[in-house]
Write a protein that holds these residues in place. Structure first.
Motif, mmCIF file in Angstrom:
data_model
loop_
_atom_site.group_PDB
_atom_site.id
_atom_site.type_symbol
_atom_site.label_atom_id
_atom_site.label_comp_id
_atom_site.label_asym_id
_atom_site.label_seq_id
_atom_site.Cartn_x
_atom_site.Cartn_y
_atom_site.Cartn_z
ATOM 1 N N TYR A 46 43.533 32.871 25.937
ATOM 2 C CA TYR A 46 44.485 33.776 26.571
ATOM 3 C C TYR A 46 45.580 32.966 27.246
ATOM 4 C CZ TYR A 46 41.991 32.805 30.982
ATOM 5 O OH TYR A 46 41.428 32.198 32.072
ATOM 6 N N LEU A 47 46.675 33.631 27.581
ATOM 7 C CA LEU A 47 47.784 33.007 28.288
ATOM 8 C C LEU A 47 47.715 33.426 29.749
ATOM 9 C CD1 LEU A 47 50.426 31.330 28.008
ATOM 10 C CD2 LEU A 47 51.617 33.504 27.711
ATOM 11 N N SER A 48 47.687 32.450 30.646
ATOM 12 C CA SER A 48 47.648 32.717 32.078
ATOM 13 C C SER A 48 49.017 32.407 32.666
ATOM 14 C CB SER A 48 46.580 31.842 32.742
ATOM 15 O OG SER A 48 46.528 32.103 34.128
ATOM 16 N N VAL A 49 49.651 33.431 33.256
ATOM 17 C CA VAL A 49 50.977 33.282 33.862
ATOM 18 C C VAL A 49 50.794 33.377 35.376
ATOM 19 C CG1 VAL A 49 53.323 34.202 33.995
ATOM 20 C CG2 VAL A 49 52.042 34.367 31.844
ATOM 21 N N GLN A 50 51.235 32.358 36.087
ATOM 22 C CA GLN A 50 51.088 32.303 37.540
ATOM 23 C C GLN A 50 52.440 32.558 38.203
ATOM 24 O OE1 GLN A 50 49.715 28.508 38.953
ATOM 25 N NE2 GLN A 50 49.506 29.191 41.045
ATOM 26 N N ASN A 61 46.777 37.450 33.298
ATOM 27 C CA ASN A 61 46.111 36.894 32.124
ATOM 28 C C ASN A 61 46.387 37.790 30.927
ATOM 29 O OD1 ASN A 61 45.065 34.734 33.589
ATOM 30 N ND2 ASN A 61 43.286 35.918 34.219
ATOM 31 N N LEU A 62 47.047 37.203 29.930
ATOM 32 C CA LEU A 62 47.463 37.950 28.752
ATOM 33 C C LEU A 62 46.571 37.570 27.574
ATOM 34 C CD1 LEU A 62 51.300 37.412 29.221
ATOM 35 C CD2 LEU A 62 49.938 39.377 29.930
ATOM 36 N N ASN A 63 45.773 38.522 27.148
ATOM 37 C CA ASN A 63 44.817 38.297 26.062
ATOM 38 C C ASN A 63 45.499 38.445 24.698
ATOM 39 O OD1 ASN A 63 42.199 37.927 27.505
ATOM 40 N ND2 ASN A 63 42.853 39.868 28.390
ATOM 41 N N ALA A 75 48.461 43.081 26.082
ATOM 42 C CA ALA A 75 49.024 41.760 26.372
ATOM 43 C C ALA A 75 50.430 41.624 25.790
ATOM 44 C CB ALA A 75 48.108 40.667 25.828
ATOM 45 N N ASN A 76 50.624 42.123 24.584
ATOM 46 C CA ASN A 76 51.946 42.065 23.956
ATOM 47 C C ASN A 76 52.982 42.856 24.759
ATOM 48 O OD1 ASN A 76 51.225 40.400 21.815
ATOM 49 N ND2 ASN A 76 50.756 42.113 20.453
ATOM 50 N N ARG A 77 52.579 44.014 25.266
ATOM 51 C CA ARG A 77 53.499 44.825 26.079
ATOM 52 C C ARG A 77 53.884 44.090 27.356
ATOM 53 N NH1 ARG A 77 51.389 51.086 25.655
ATOM 54 N NH2 ARG A 77 51.745 51.246 23.426
ATOM 55 N N LYS A 78 52.901 43.468 28.002
ATOM 56 C CA LYS A 78 53.189 42.755 29.245
ATOM 57 C C LYS A 78 54.069 41.530 28.990
ATOM 58 C CE LYS A 78 49.488 44.425 32.087
ATOM 59 N NZ LYS A 78 48.690 44.117 33.249
ATOM 60 N N LEU A 79 53.790 40.790 27.910
ATOM 61 C CA LEU A 79 54.630 39.636 27.598
ATOM 62 C C LEU A 79 56.044 40.092 27.230
ATOM 63 C CD1 LEU A 79 54.826 36.594 27.450
ATOM 64 C CD2 LEU A 79 53.981 36.707 25.088
ATOM 65 N N THR A 80 56.153 41.231 26.576
ATOM 66 C CA THR A 80 57.468 41.793 26.269
ATOM 67 C C THR A 80 58.198 42.156 27.560
ATOM 68 O OG1 THR A 80 56.769 42.572 24.102
ATOM 69 C CG2 THR A 80 58.689 43.663 25.073
ATOM 70 N N THR A 114 40.880 42.356 47.824
ATOM 71 C CA THR A 114 41.446 41.170 48.462
ATOM 72 C C THR A 114 42.423 40.467 47.532
ATOM 73 O OG1 THR A 114 39.723 39.625 47.717
ATOM 74 C CG2 THR A 114 39.337 40.820 49.799
ATOM 75 N N ARG A 115 42.629 41.033 46.343
ATOM 76 C CA ARG A 115 43.518 40.415 45.357
ATOM 77 C C ARG A 115 44.545 41.416 44.853
ATOM 78 N NH1 ARG A 115 41.253 35.805 42.295
ATOM 79 N NH2 ARG A 115 39.368 35.173 43.373
ATOM 80 N N ASN A 116 45.712 40.879 44.543
ATOM 81 C CA ASN A 116 46.758 41.695 43.928
ATOM 82 C C ASN A 116 46.689 41.568 42.422
ATOM 83 O OD1 ASN A 116 48.540 40.659 46.640
ATOM 84 N ND2 ASN A 116 48.627 42.811 46.118
ATOM 85 N N GLU A 117 47.218 42.583 41.750
ATOM 86 C CA GLU A 117 47.428 42.493 40.311
ATOM 87 C C GLU A 117 48.829 42.994 40.012
ATOM 88 O OE1 GLU A 117 44.969 44.918 37.768
ATOM 89 O OE2 GLU A 117 44.893 46.508 39.253
ATOM 90 N N ILE A 118 49.375 42.483 38.925
ATOM 91 C CA ILE A 118 50.727 42.850 38.524
ATOM 92 C C ILE A 118 50.645 44.083 37.633
ATOM 93 C CG2 ILE A 118 52.800 42.113 37.289
ATOM 94 C CD1 ILE A 118 52.009 39.202 38.096
#
Length: 146
Positions: A46-50, A61-63, A75-80, A114-118
């Motif tokens: 997977y691709l991990s974008v920080q 994390n983009l699978n 994952a494709n939608r998010k990377l787009t 305790t964690r955020n997500e995009i």
């Protein structure tokens, strides 16, 4: 090697000064500070974008190479979204994403508050360009650098 003269103080680990505090849900500007391929515990790449947002690090994390099509589609939608936010028509290397400003819509993770997500990615608003000097026909008396 680097010389260190560092004394270990386990008491600082017991203080709550390093307690993780997530950001409140909402839109924030941030910078992509890391982007790398990793392998999950299940063996899927997977691709991990920080992204750094107000001092917090958030990972997306983009699978992209997952065996399930619906997971890859997400994952494709998010990377787009990331590409569109950065004004890109094609991403050929993860280096193209680094040190770029983006707007992210955050929420608290459902399983770990305790964690955020995009939730979404979008472009950072560009500052308005100053109006051109009035076309008076006479050049300014000031040098361009003033």
């Amino acid at each position: 090697m680097a010389d260190l003269d560092f004394e270990i103080n386990p008491e600082i680990l017991e203080s709550d000064s390093f307690e993780r505090k997530p950001l409140q849900p909402g839109e924030y500007e941030g910078e992509i500070i890391g982007c790398e391929t990793k392998t999950s515990a299940a063996g899927h790449k997977y691709l991990s974008v920080q992204v750094e947002v107000n001092g917090n690090w958030i990972w997306e994390n983009l699978n992209l190479w997952h065996p399930k099509e619906d997971v890859v589609e997400i994952a494709n939608r998010k990377l787009t979204q990331i590409g569109v936010a950065l004004g890109m028509s094609k991403i050929t290397d993860t280096e193209q994403l680094l040190a770029r400003r983006v707007k992210v819509d955050l929420r608290l993770q459902k399983n770990d508050s305790t964690r955020n997500e995009i939730v979404a990615w979008s472009a950072v608003a560009t500052p308005p360009t100053p109006p051109a000097e009035a076309a008076s026909g006479s050049p300014s008396s000031k040098p361009a650098w003033q």
